[in-house]
Design an enzyme around this catalytic site. Structure first.
Site, PDB file in Angstrom:
ATOM      1  N   GLU A 180       5.847 -10.659  15.159  1.00 12.08           N
ATOM      2  CA  GLU A 180       5.309 -11.221  16.398  1.00 12.08           C
ATOM      3  C   GLU A 180       5.711 -12.709  16.496  1.00 12.08           C
ATOM      4  OE1 GLU A 180       1.176 -10.494  16.720  1.00 12.08           O
ATOM      5  OE2 GLU A 180       1.047 -11.353  18.742  1.00 12.08           O
ATOM      6  N   ARG A 227       0.828  -1.222   0.000  1.00 11.84           N
ATOM      7  CA  ARG A 227       0.000   0.000   0.000  1.00 11.84           C
ATOM      8  C   ARG A 227       0.852   1.257   0.000  1.00 11.84           C
ATOM      9  NH1 ARG A 227      -3.275  -3.789   3.315  1.00 11.84           N
ATOM     10  NH2 ARG A 227      -1.560  -3.457   4.719  1.00 11.84           N
TER      11      ARG A 227
END
Ligand code: AMP
Length: 182
Positions: free
Chosen positions: A102, A65
């Site tokens: 993560e 994006r």
């Protein structure tokens, strides 16, 4: 901090999708903002407002994006555009950096000749969460000798601390909208 009217107008154009791509995550979907001509233009103009009038050589956009926003911003400020991509996508000689997610790690790359040392660069992406991706991008740009003037994002998730993490690296950060939580 951005003016409240701008923030409210833009926030209304972002679509929030709960539990995507996995349970507990609220995905902030900017395709609805991009499809709104007025909001898209406003976001592009506002992203680079802190550097208005300064000489910017290159806009670096983070896949994917960040390419849409970064391309428009580059045109707006008459700068070149440099893509920072996921591993394995760039065809020419590359510089890579690995960063922690993560769970596990990821790698992003830039063409080794995308910049010459001393060029003034602004980094663009749609959203900053933990700041891991943007920090890796700053490392790549600095490795090529770029002067990172700043980084800008339409959306900040301040509870995840990414913007502070970038500021701690000496990178000024501009964000237009923030959402609490993840
Ligand atoms: P981070 O490295 O944690 O700052 O994550 C930033 C990258 O992940 C950006 O390229 C975002 O497009 C994407 N991202 C992270 N969290 C979200 C979210 N809640 N909604 C949409 N995109 C996200």
């Amino acid at each position: 901090m951005t003016e409240p009217v701008l923030e409210n107008d833009l926030r209304a154009t972002v679509r929030s999708i709960p539990d995507y791509p996995k349970p507990g995550i609220i995905f902030r979907d900017i395709t609805t903002m991009l499809g709104n001509a007025r909001a898209f233009r406003r976001a592009v103009d506002e992203l680079v407002q802190p550097w208005a009038g300064m000489k910017i050589d290159k806009i670096a956009g983070i896949e994917a994006r960040g390419f849409i926003l970064g391309g428009a911003v580059a045109h707006q400020v008459s700068a070149g555009f440099v893509p920072i991509r996921k591993k394995g996508k760039l065809p020419h000689k590359r510089v890579s950096v690995t960063y922690m997610l993560e769970y596990g790690e990821d790698e992003i790359e830039i063409h080794a000749d995308a910049l010459v040392a001393g060029e003034r660069v602004v980094l663009v992406d749609d959203l900053i969460a933990t700041g891991g991706t943007a920090e890796a991008a700053v490392k790549l740009l600095r490795q090529l000798g770029a002067e990172v003037l700043g980084a800008c994002f339409v959306i900040d998730l301040p509870d995840l601390g990414g913007a502070s993490r970038l500021r701690d690296l000496g990178v000024p950060v501009r964000t237009l909208i923030s959402f609490q939580g993840h």
